[in-house]
Design a protein around this motif. Structure first.
Motif, PDB file in Angstrom:
ATOM      1  N   LEU A 121       0.850  -1.203   0.000  1.00 33.18           N
ATOM      2  CA  LEU A 121       0.000   0.000   0.000  1.00 33.18           C
ATOM      3  C   LEU A 121       0.883   1.250   0.000  1.00 33.18           C
ATOM      4  N   VAL A 122       1.861   1.245   0.877  1.00 35.55           N
ATOM      5  CA  VAL A 122       2.748   2.396   0.995  1.00 35.55           C
ATOM      6  C   VAL A 122       3.578   2.572  -0.279  1.00 35.55           C
ATOM      7  N   LYS A 123       3.986   1.473  -0.857  1.00 37.99           N
ATOM      8  CA  LYS A 123       4.862   1.526  -2.026  1.00 37.99           C
ATOM      9  C   LYS A 123       4.142   1.886  -3.323  1.00 37.99           C
ATOM     10  N   TYR A 124       2.915   1.380  -3.479  1.00 37.49           N
ATOM     11  CA  TYR A 124       2.272   1.501  -4.793  1.00 37.49           C
ATOM     12  C   TYR A 124       0.999   2.346  -4.833  1.00 37.49           C
ATOM     13  N   PHE A 125       0.643   2.976  -3.723  1.00 37.05           N
ATOM     14  CA  PHE A 125      -0.590   3.786  -3.721  1.00 37.05           C
ATOM     15  C   PHE A 125      -0.317   5.202  -3.209  1.00 37.05           C
ATOM     16  N   GLN A 126      -1.188   6.110  -3.657  1.00 37.22           N
ATOM     17  CA  GLN A 126      -1.189   7.453  -3.094  1.00 37.22           C
ATOM     18  C   GLN A 126      -2.539   7.687  -2.441  1.00 37.22           C
ATOM     19  N   GLN A 127      -2.511   8.417  -1.338  1.00 40.89           N
ATOM     20  CA  GLN A 127      -3.760   8.710  -0.646  1.00 40.89           C
ATOM     21  C   GLN A 127      -4.444   9.888  -1.332  1.00 40.89           C
ATOM     22  N   LYS A 128      -5.718   9.701  -1.659  1.00 38.80           N
ATOM     23  CA  LYS A 128      -6.507  10.787  -2.261  1.00 38.80           C
ATOM     24  C   LYS A 128      -7.713  11.006  -1.358  1.00 38.80           C
ATOM     25  N   GLU A 129      -7.577  11.938  -0.436  1.00 35.53           N
ATOM     26  CA  GLU A 129      -8.590  12.171   0.605  1.00 35.53           C
ATOM     27  C   GLU A 129      -8.887  10.860   1.334  1.00 35.53           C
ATOM     28  N   ASP A 130     -10.142  10.366   1.269  1.00 40.83           N
ATOM     29  CA  ASP A 130     -10.419   9.138   2.016  1.00 40.83           C
ATOM     30  C   ASP A 130     -10.252   7.878   1.156  1.00 40.83           C
ATOM     31  N   ARG A 131      -9.687   8.051  -0.040  1.00 45.08           N
ATOM     32  CA  ARG A 131      -9.468   6.871  -0.884  1.00 45.08           C
ATOM     33  C   ARG A 131      -7.988   6.725  -1.240  1.00 45.08           C
ATOM     34  N   GLN A 170      -5.275   5.652  -4.404  1.00 41.76           N
ATOM     35  CA  GLN A 170      -5.155   5.426  -5.855  1.00 41.76           C
ATOM     36  C   GLN A 170      -3.844   4.722  -6.167  1.00 41.76           C
ATOM     37  N   ILE A 171      -3.965   3.693  -7.004  1.00 41.12           N
ATOM     38  CA  ILE A 171      -2.764   2.944  -7.389  1.00 41.12           C
ATOM     39  C   ILE A 171      -1.864   3.841  -8.248  1.00 41.12           C
ATOM     40  N   SER A 172      -0.563   3.678  -8.106  1.00 39.38           N
ATOM     41  CA  SER A 172       0.377   4.606  -8.756  1.00 39.38           C
ATOM     42  C   SER A 172       0.244   4.577 -10.283  1.00 39.38           C
ATOM     43  N   ASP A 173       0.662   5.684 -10.894  1.00 31.76           N
ATOM     44  CA  ASP A 173       0.606   5.786 -12.360  1.00 31.76           C
ATOM     45  C   ASP A 173       1.433   4.676 -13.004  1.00 31.76           C
ATOM     46  N   LYS A 174       2.538   4.335 -12.348  1.00 37.72           N
ATOM     47  CA  LYS A 174       3.431   3.310 -12.906  1.00 37.72           C
ATOM     48  C   LYS A 174       2.687   1.970 -13.021  1.00 37.72           C
ATOM     49  N   ILE A 175       2.001   1.567 -11.949  1.00 39.57           N
ATOM     50  CA  ILE A 175       1.282   0.288 -11.966  1.00 39.57           C
ATOM     51  C   ILE A 175       0.068   0.379 -12.895  1.00 39.57           C
ATOM     52  N   ARG A 176      -0.607   1.523 -12.819  1.00 40.56           N
ATOM     53  CA  ARG A 176      -1.784   1.707 -13.684  1.00 40.56           C
ATOM     54  C   ARG A 176      -1.396   1.625 -15.163  1.00 40.56           C
ATOM     55  N   GLY A 177      -0.224   2.145 -15.479  1.00 43.50           N
ATOM     56  CA  GLY A 177       0.257   2.139 -16.858  1.00 43.50           C
ATOM     57  C   GLY A 177       0.611   0.744 -17.362  1.00 43.50           C
ATOM     58  N   MET A 178       0.747  -0.207 -16.439  1.00 39.91           N
ATOM     59  CA  MET A 178       1.099  -1.575 -16.849  1.00 39.91           C
ATOM     60  C   MET A 178      -0.128  -2.386 -17.264  1.00 39.91           C
ATOM     61  N   VAL A 179      -1.322  -1.871 -16.970  1.00 35.92           N
ATOM     62  CA  VAL A 179      -2.550  -2.641 -17.232  1.00 35.92           C
ATOM     63  C   VAL A 179      -3.476  -1.866 -18.175  1.00 35.92           C
ATOM     64  N   GLN A 180      -4.023  -2.588 -19.142  1.00 36.36           N
ATOM     65  CA  GLN A 180      -5.062  -1.988 -20.009  1.00 36.36           C
ATOM     66  C   GLN A 180      -6.370  -2.708 -19.722  1.00 36.36           C
ATOM     67  N   TYR A 181      -7.412  -1.928 -19.497  1.00 36.90           N
ATOM     68  CA  TYR A 181      -8.715  -2.537 -19.247  1.00 36.90           C
ATOM     69  C   TYR A 181      -9.645  -2.279 -20.428  1.00 36.90           C
ATOM     70  N   ARG A 182     -10.467  -3.244 -20.714  1.00 29.39           N
ATOM     71  CA  ARG A 182     -11.470  -3.032 -21.760  1.00 29.39           C
ATOM     72  C   ARG A 182     -12.734  -3.842 -21.458  1.00 29.39           C
ATOM     73  N   THR A 183     -13.861  -3.330 -21.957  1.00 33.73           N
ATOM     74  CA  THR A 183     -15.125  -4.035 -21.781  1.00 33.73           C
ATOM     75  C   THR A 183     -15.181  -5.178 -22.782  1.00 33.73           C
ATOM     76  N   MET A 184     -15.479  -6.368 -22.304  1.00 32.63           N
ATOM     77  CA  MET A 184     -15.574  -7.516 -23.199  1.00 32.63           C
ATOM     78  C   MET A 184     -16.470  -8.582 -22.594  1.00 32.63           C
TER      79      MET A 184
END
Lengths: 125, 279
Positions: free
Chosen positions: B169-179, B181-195
């Motif tokens: 959590l500490v390594k890969y997330f940033q705190q956004k108020e009460d939520r 968010q996973i880091s841009d680096k990790i987010r950039g490794m995954v592509q999501y699509r509706t299927m």
């Protein structure tokens, strides 16, 4: 030998709820109202795991943790902070002081279960 | 709920998603569809059923299907498959793809993204063993809403505390108020699509690893067979398929076989089993 859990928490209600949950996971619980009481409990016998509040009278959770880690055999218990201090800097401070895991309140039994599994204290079912 | 209303919802959901709803799941249907009815300004499920019969509105059908197919997930769910990924499958892939230096992973029915991001975090932890590698993780889900949530990578306090070690959590997330968010680096490794797993998958390409855990349990036997057959066509001959603890290929699809002492991992029948022992 049975697994023991020291619940360090100034709220009696939260202590009771936590003990009930831990009891369900097979831990024998000991209670402490603040850090100083927890130090005394650990001097008698080191528990398997400690669930630790941060803000408490007499001695805070972070003070207790630093003291614990300097005690003989004080490195043996797994320590899980269990606190409303839910910001990044507190988490980092707690981990740097020697906590093994961190629970942000409010919590439920699923979260406690997950943390105990991560620390290898109960099986992953 | 009236039987004809239950049948109406169940038939439509089955046709659109493959999800089988038996009559003992009526409670699930009620608990999931009541919020949908209220959102549409309808009093109860009887009115929702009437509205569906009268209009066959595409948007309502989609909302109902999404409500019924959205399933809870969490980071590193069940832990064991992720240990197997890191300790067994990834070393195997590093060996057999040493020249190609490429790895494609599919998280099928990725829901709100925790499985795909868990894999991305493991790849990030193992990055020092993979210099110059190109890795790609694709997450797909039938629900547009959960795909959008997965893309955003924003999770509440409960979601980041189940399965996820605090060090991650500490390594890969940033705190956004009460939520969180996973880091841009990790987010950039995954592509999501509706299927939709039952429909045309389009040009999805060939994968080295497929995670399709706790998905097949919701389908009937012919649907399970169909999905597994199609997955065998998009999995590399030396690749690996991960299924959930309650799932198996036995008697459903002969294109896969289990791996000795690696529960939950299946490999194409054409792949020699000793290849895995050697890895």
């Amino acid at each position: 030998m049975s697994k023991t859990c020291l619940v360090v928490e100034d709220s009696r209600v939260i202590r009771r709820v936590t003990c009930t949950i831990m009891d369900g996971f097979g831990f024998k619980c000991i209670e402490a109202e603040h850090g100083q009481e927890a130090v005394e409990a650990c001097e008698k016998e080191m528990p398997t795991v400690i669930l630790l509040d941060w803000n408490m009278p007499v001695m805070s959770g972070i003070e207790f943790l630093r003291k614990l880690r300097s005690m003989p055999k004080g490195d043996t218990p797994k320590v899980i902070f269990c606190t409303t201090e839910n910001d990044f800097s507190h988490i980092q401070e707690g981990m740097a002081a020697g906590a093994n895991e961190y629970i942000m309140k409010p919590f439920d039994s699923d979260i406690i279960k997950s943390k105990l599994q991560l620390l290898g204290l109960i099986e992953n079912t | 709920m009236k039987k004809e209303d239950f049948d109406l919802f169940a038939d439509m959901v089955k046709k659109r998603s493959g999800l089988v709803l038996t009559s003992e799941k009526a409670y699930l249907l009620e608990s999931r569809l009541m919020p949908v009815a209220r959102k549409l300004g309808l009093k109860d499920l009887e009115e929702l059923a009437a509205s569906l019969r009268n209009k066959r509105d595409e948007k309502i059908m989609e909302t109902i299907t999404e409500a019924m197919t959205t399933n809870e997930t969490f980071f590193f769910r069940d832990q064991k498959p992720f240990d197997q990924f890191r300790q067994v499958v990834l070393p195997h892939m590093l060996k057999v793809r040493a020249n190609k230096k490429s790895l494609r992973i599919w998280s099928a029915a990725s829901s709100t993204g925790q499985e795909a991001y868990s894999l991305a975090m493991i790849l990030s932890e193992e990055a020092h063993k993979m210099p110059g590698w190109h890795t790609e993780i694709i997450g797909t889900d039938i629900s547009h809403e959960v795909v959008e949530k997965a893309k955003a990578g924003l999770y509440n306090q409960f979601e980041v505390q189940r399965g996820l070690p605090v060090t991650m959590l500490v390594k890969y997330f940033q705190q956004k108020e009460d939520r969180w968010q996973i880091s841009d680096k990790i987010r950039g490794m995954v592509q999501y699509r509706t299927m939709n797993l039952l429909e045309d998958w389009g040009p999805i390409g060939l994968f080295d690893i497929i995670f399709c855990r706790n998905v097949l349990i919701y389908f009937d036997q012919p649907t399970k067979s169909k999905i597994l057959e199609r997955q065998s066509q998009v999995l590399a001959p030396d690749g690996a398929l991960f299924l959930g603890g309650a799932e198996s290929v036995l008697g459903i699809c002969d294109k896969f076989k289990s791996v000795e002492s690696q529960r939950g991992i299946y490999i194409p029948t054409v792949c020699p089993a000793d290849m895995w022992k050697a890895a």
